[in-house]
Design a protein around this motif. Structure first.
Motif, PDB file in Angstrom:
ATOM      1  N   LEU A   1       0.827  -1.193   0.000  1.00  0.00           N
ATOM      2  CA  LEU A   1       0.000   0.000   0.000  1.00  0.00           C
ATOM      3  C   LEU A   1       0.870   1.255   0.000  1.00  0.00           C
ATOM      4  O   LEU A   1       1.880   1.304   0.709  1.00  0.00           O
ATOM      5  N   ASP A   2       0.467   2.266  -0.796  1.00  0.00           N
ATOM      6  CA  ASP A   2       1.191   3.538  -0.706  1.00  0.00           C
ATOM      7  C   ASP A   2       0.609   4.350   0.451  1.00  0.00           C
ATOM      8  O   ASP A   2      -0.341   3.932   1.116  1.00  0.00           O
ATOM      9  N   THR A   3       1.164   5.517   0.685  1.00  0.00           N
ATOM     10  CA  THR A   3       0.766   6.318   1.844  1.00  0.00           C
ATOM     11  C   THR A   3      -0.711   6.707   1.801  1.00  0.00           C
ATOM     12  O   THR A   3      -1.427   6.623   2.813  1.00  0.00           O
ATOM     13  N   THR A   4      -1.197   7.112   0.619  1.00  0.00           N
ATOM     14  CA  THR A   4      -2.600   7.508   0.490  1.00  0.00           C
ATOM     15  C   THR A   4      -3.525   6.320   0.741  1.00  0.00           C
ATOM     16  O   THR A   4      -4.547   6.445   1.425  1.00  0.00           O
ATOM     17  N   GLN A   5      -3.142   5.164   0.197  1.00  0.00           N
ATOM     18  CA  GLN A   5      -3.956   3.961   0.412  1.00  0.00           C
ATOM     19  C   GLN A   5      -3.991   3.569   1.890  1.00  0.00           C
ATOM     20  O   GLN A   5      -5.023   3.139   2.406  1.00  0.00           O
ATOM     21  N   GLU A   6      -2.858   3.714   2.571  1.00  0.00           N
ATOM     22  CA  GLU A   6      -2.822   3.405   4.001  1.00  0.00           C
ATOM     23  C   GLU A   6      -3.787   4.295   4.780  1.00  0.00           C
ATOM     24  O   GLU A   6      -4.468   3.832   5.699  1.00  0.00           O
ATOM     25  N   ARG A   7      -3.862   5.563   4.401  1.00  0.00           N
ATOM     26  CA  ARG A   7      -4.782   6.482   5.079  1.00  0.00           C
ATOM     27  C   ARG A   7      -6.228   6.063   4.844  1.00  0.00           C
ATOM     28  O   ARG A   7      -7.054   6.085   5.764  1.00  0.00           O
ATOM     29  N   VAL A   8      -6.536   5.670   3.616  1.00  0.00           N
ATOM     30  CA  VAL A   8      -7.897   5.218   3.298  1.00  0.00           C
ATOM     31  C   VAL A   8      -8.235   3.954   4.088  1.00  0.00           C
ATOM     32  O   VAL A   8      -9.319   3.825   4.673  1.00  0.00           O
ATOM     33  N   MET A   9      -7.285   3.018   4.107  1.00  0.00           N
ATOM     34  CA  MET A   9      -7.501   1.767   4.846  1.00  0.00           C
ATOM     35  C   MET A   9      -7.715   2.045   6.327  1.00  0.00           C
ATOM     36  O   MET A   9      -8.571   1.433   6.977  1.00  0.00           O
ATOM     37  N   HIS A  10      -6.940   2.974   6.863  1.00  0.00           N
ATOM     38  CA  HIS A  10      -7.029   3.279   8.289  1.00  0.00           C
ATOM     39  C   HIS A  10      -8.418   3.811   8.649  1.00  0.00           C
ATOM     40  O   HIS A  10      -9.047   3.347   9.627  1.00  0.00           O
ATOM     41  N   VAL A  11      -8.934   4.789   7.874  1.00  0.00           N
ATOM     42  CA  VAL A  11     -10.241   5.349   8.219  1.00  0.00           C
ATOM     43  C   VAL A  11     -11.351   4.322   8.013  1.00  0.00           C
ATOM     44  O   VAL A  11     -12.338   4.292   8.766  1.00  0.00           O
ATOM     45  N   CYS A  12     -11.199   3.448   7.011  1.00  0.00           N
ATOM     46  CA  CYS A  12     -12.189   2.383   6.800  1.00  0.00           C
ATOM     47  C   CYS A  12     -12.218   1.443   8.007  1.00  0.00           C
ATOM     48  O   CYS A  12     -13.294   1.060   8.492  1.00  0.00           O
ATOM     49  N   LEU A  13     -11.038   1.077   8.479  1.00  0.00           N
ATOM     50  CA  LEU A  13     -10.953   0.207   9.659  1.00  0.00           C
ATOM     51  C   LEU A  13     -11.580   0.871  10.875  1.00  0.00           C
ATOM     52  O   LEU A  13     -12.274   0.222  11.676  1.00  0.00           O
ATOM     53  N   CYS A  14     -11.359   2.185  11.028  1.00  0.00           N
ATOM     54  CA  CYS A  14     -11.915   2.902  12.173  1.00  0.00           C
ATOM     55  C   CYS A  14     -13.447   2.924  12.120  1.00  0.00           C
ATOM     56  O   CYS A  14     -14.119   2.751  13.143  1.00  0.00           O
ATOM     57  N   VAL A  15     -14.002   3.142  10.918  1.00  0.00           N
ATOM     58  CA  VAL A  15     -15.462   3.115  10.767  1.00  0.00           C
ATOM     59  C   VAL A  15     -16.008   1.751  11.164  1.00  0.00           C
ATOM     60  O   VAL A  15     -16.962   1.629  11.944  1.00  0.00           O
ATOM     61  N   LEU A  16     -15.376   0.691  10.640  1.00  0.00           N
ATOM     62  CA  LEU A  16     -15.834  -0.675  10.932  1.00  0.00           C
ATOM     63  C   LEU A  16     -15.686  -0.997  12.413  1.00  0.00           C
ATOM     64  O   LEU A  16     -16.550  -1.660  13.009  1.00  0.00           O
ATOM     65  N   ASP A  17     -14.608  -0.531  13.023  1.00  0.00           N
ATOM     66  CA  ASP A  17     -14.382  -0.809  14.442  1.00  0.00           C
ATOM     67  C   ASP A  17     -15.450  -0.150  15.306  1.00  0.00           C
ATOM     68  O   ASP A  17     -15.932  -0.740  16.289  1.00  0.00           O
ATOM     69  N   ASN A  18     -15.851   1.069  14.938  1.00  0.00           N
ATOM     70  CA  ASN A  18     -16.915   1.742  15.686  1.00  0.00           C
ATOM     71  C   ASN A  18     -18.249   1.011  15.517  1.00  0.00           C
ATOM     72  O   ASN A  18     -18.988   0.807  16.490  1.00  0.00           O
ATOM     73  N   LEU A  19     -18.557   0.620  14.291  1.00  0.00           N
ATOM     74  CA  LEU A  19     -19.815  -0.099  14.045  1.00  0.00           C
ATOM     75  C   LEU A  19     -19.806  -1.476  14.715  1.00  0.00           C
ATOM     76  O   LEU A  19     -20.870  -2.006  15.055  1.00  0.00           O
ATOM     77  N   ALA A  20     -18.607  -2.042  14.918  1.00  0.00           N
ATOM     78  CA  ALA A  20     -18.485  -3.389  15.481  1.00  0.00           C
ATOM     79  C   ALA A  20     -18.766  -3.450  16.976  1.00  0.00           C
ATOM     80  O   ALA A  20     -18.730  -4.530  17.568  1.00  0.00           O
ATOM     81  N   ASP A  21     -19.066  -2.299  17.593  1.00  0.00           N
ATOM     82  CA  ASP A  21     -19.495  -2.344  18.990  1.00  0.00           C
ATOM     83  C   ASP A  21     -20.810  -3.103  19.128  1.00  0.00           C
ATOM     84  O   ASP A  21     -21.155  -3.561  20.213  1.00  0.00           O
ATOM     85  N   ASP A  22     -21.532  -3.218  18.029  1.00  0.00           N
ATOM     86  CA  ASP A  22     -22.756  -4.019  17.976  1.00  0.00           C
ATOM     87  C   ASP A  22     -22.386  -5.397  17.405  1.00  0.00           C
ATOM     88  O   ASP A  22     -21.959  -5.505  16.253  1.00  0.00           O
TER      89      ASP A  22
END
Length: 542
Positions: free
Chosen positions: A118-139
């Protein structure tokens, strides 16, 4: 453009529906900047169904969008996912599924790059996607949906990315920890070619302490699955985990994981080689000194380790027996099983056991504890200890002496006739069988009518609804075998009234003879043999 929130939202909506990517990007950027200045603007976006639908539709076309635009859309969804009240609305717009699609897209793009990373921009996209999923995963219901939509392979690939940023890795581990509560995750982690468990093991060996707790938590959840537990053990993490016991913030979690890994003999051996017994003894020392209780994980780990003869020997060498007995004084139930195992295991260990005579001075104490115990579960353990102490008496003492000295033991054995727990009955019968190895003790058993008690239990088991307890029947028969060796006890086994073994055997033969017939009533081979034997017996008597 006006700063009025309603006007900003309307103008941004117009831009989102334009054909030009630049105008779409302008609309998303304006939404992000306005929300940054006015947090209340997030509620306006969330409550505007048209705006949410437009953003979700746009993210669904991520393969045709610049990475910067994709990042800003997901970042906006991330801000919304931080508010618990907005998460149901995000789910209704399939934001979780869209985030998974974006992750899948970026990983596919990375595979086609020459360096396959992954390049730097892709890493940033992956990171925010993971954060969204992690928040939703509280359910947890949302987690299950994510798993069905292919979350696990994406997480595996994220965790195995060697150049993954520490922040993204931490979020991926957090998400995997939540997903590892489901069996589907364990199946995926144990599939051929999956290197996640070994990757988690390598993370434990790094200096990144933030990832240690999450890695241990994931491994603990996975260790409930047999194949995953085997893979964890094969990764040879035992020494690393033992060293992490010394880290206060990780100690409790690590103990729980080690407890699971110690359930197999191979795991016990590896933990012994890692030097775990001295640490466990120190924990016992601390509990005894503070008159505290041994925690469940520590107790379970000690129990498992004492199943290994060398583990028992090491405990004795380190002086743990005194600590265990001190803990029984403060009625810590966890200590009883450990003492029982230490006694049983030491018989098979080296000469250390016989040279130390570690049990001879404690027999009276064990008997007293058993007689005073009012909890059946604990009494099972005390009786188990006593049944293992047949050869551990003080010099010049035999069990017959102790049976006479402690009259309460007769009442304990008579509990076999009560409706007590089957586990307690079994332990009492095993102990009786061990005592019958001595002629004097066997005579004490017979003279106190305990053979009749055994006969009654045997008959009750024979006619028990759902069938007899095979292990209990076997132990009774073993006790009978030993009692038959002595003339003084033989008659009570084979003769006597309707509670005798002979009477029970006669009843069994009658039943076999009655039921061993075909549809026409003709006797079978076994019934014929019984009848033939009766004729021979009658002829001998005449």
């Amino acid at each position: 453009m006006s700063d009025d929130p309603d006007e900003v939202l309307d103008r941004c909506l117009e831009l989102l529906y334009e054909e030009s990517p630049a105008e779409k990007a302008e609309g998303v950027n304006r939404l992000v900047s306005t929300a940054a200045k006015d947090p209340g603007f997030l509620a306006d976006i969330a409550e505007n169904h048209t705006a949410m639908a437009a953003l979700a539709r746009l993210l669904g076309d991520a393969d045709s969008l610049p990475n910067g635009l994709t990042f800003n859309i997901v970042k906006l969804f991330l801000c919304l996912s931080l508010v618990e009240d907005f998460r149901e609305m995000l789910s209704s717009h399939r934001v979780g599924a869209l985030a998974l699609d974006v992750m899948r897209l970026e990983l596919d793009r990375a595979r086609h790059r020459e360096e396959q990373s992954l390049d730097t921009t892709q890493e940033r996209v992956m990171h925010v996607c993971l954060c969204v999923l992690d928040n939703l995963a509280d359910d947890l219901a949302a987690v299950r949906k994510m798993i069905k939509k292919g979350l696990l392979p994406l997480l595996v690939e994220c965790i195995q990315q060697q150049q993954q940023s520490s922040d993204a890795l931490a979020v991926a581990l957090s998400l995997l920890q939540k997903a590892s509560a489901f069996e589907e995750t364990a199946v995926e982690m144990s599939s051929d070619g999956c290197q996640t468990i070994s990757r988690l093991g390598r993370l434990l060996q790094t200096s990144d302490e933030d990832s240690h707790a999450q890695s241990i938590a994931v491994l603990f959840n996975l260790s409930f699955h047999e194949e995953c537990a085997s893979l964890i053990s094969s990764a040879n993490l035992h020494s690393t985990l033992v060293s992490l016991l010394e880290v206060p913030s990780l100690s409790a979690q690590t103990l729980q994981l080690l407890y699971h890994l110690s359930s197999a003999e191979a795991g016990q051996q590896k933990l012994l080689e890692a030097g775990i017994m001295s640490i466990l003894t120190d924990r016992l020392q601390h509990a005894a000194a503070n008159e505290g209780e041994v925690g469940g994980a520590l107790a379970g780990l000690l129990v498992n380790m004492t199943l290994h003869p060398l583990g028992c020997e090491e405990l004795v060498r380190l002086g743990a027996m005194d600590l265990l007995f001190r803990l029984t004084v403060v009625t810590d139930p966890a200590s009883y099983v450990q003492i029982d195992n230490a006694d049983d295991g030491q018989v098979a260990a080296s000469s250390l056991y016989w040279e130390k005579h570690i049990w001879s001075s404690r027999v009276d104490l064990v008997i007293a504890q058993a007689l005073d115990c009012v909890d059946n579960d604990l009494l099972v353990e005390w009786v188990g200890i006593l049944s293992n102490l047949v050869d551990d008496l003080p010099s010049g003492t035999i069990w017959h002496d102790l049976l006479e000295t402690h009259p309460g033991l007769l009442g304990l054995f008579q509990r076999l006739l009560d409706t007590c727990d089957d586990d307690l009955k079994l332990e009492l019968i095993v102990w009786l069988g061990e005592l019958c190895s001595s002629k004097d003790s066997g005579y004490w058993i017979a003279s106190n009518n305990l053979v009749d008690v055994l006969n009654t239990v045997f008959i009750r088991q024979s006619s028990a609804e759902g069938g007899p307890d095979d292990e209990m029947m076997l132990q009774i028969l073993l006790t009978y075998e030993r009692l038959l060796m002595y003339e003084d006890t033989r008659y009570q086994v084979i003769g006597g009234d309707e509670s005798s073994l002979a009477f029970a055997a006669e009843r069994c033969l009658v039943l076999v003879e009655d039921f061993d017939r075909d549809d026409c009533g003709k006797r079978g081979e076994v019934a014929d043999k019984i009848l033939q034997r009766r004729y021979e017996q009658y002829a001998e008597e005449e």
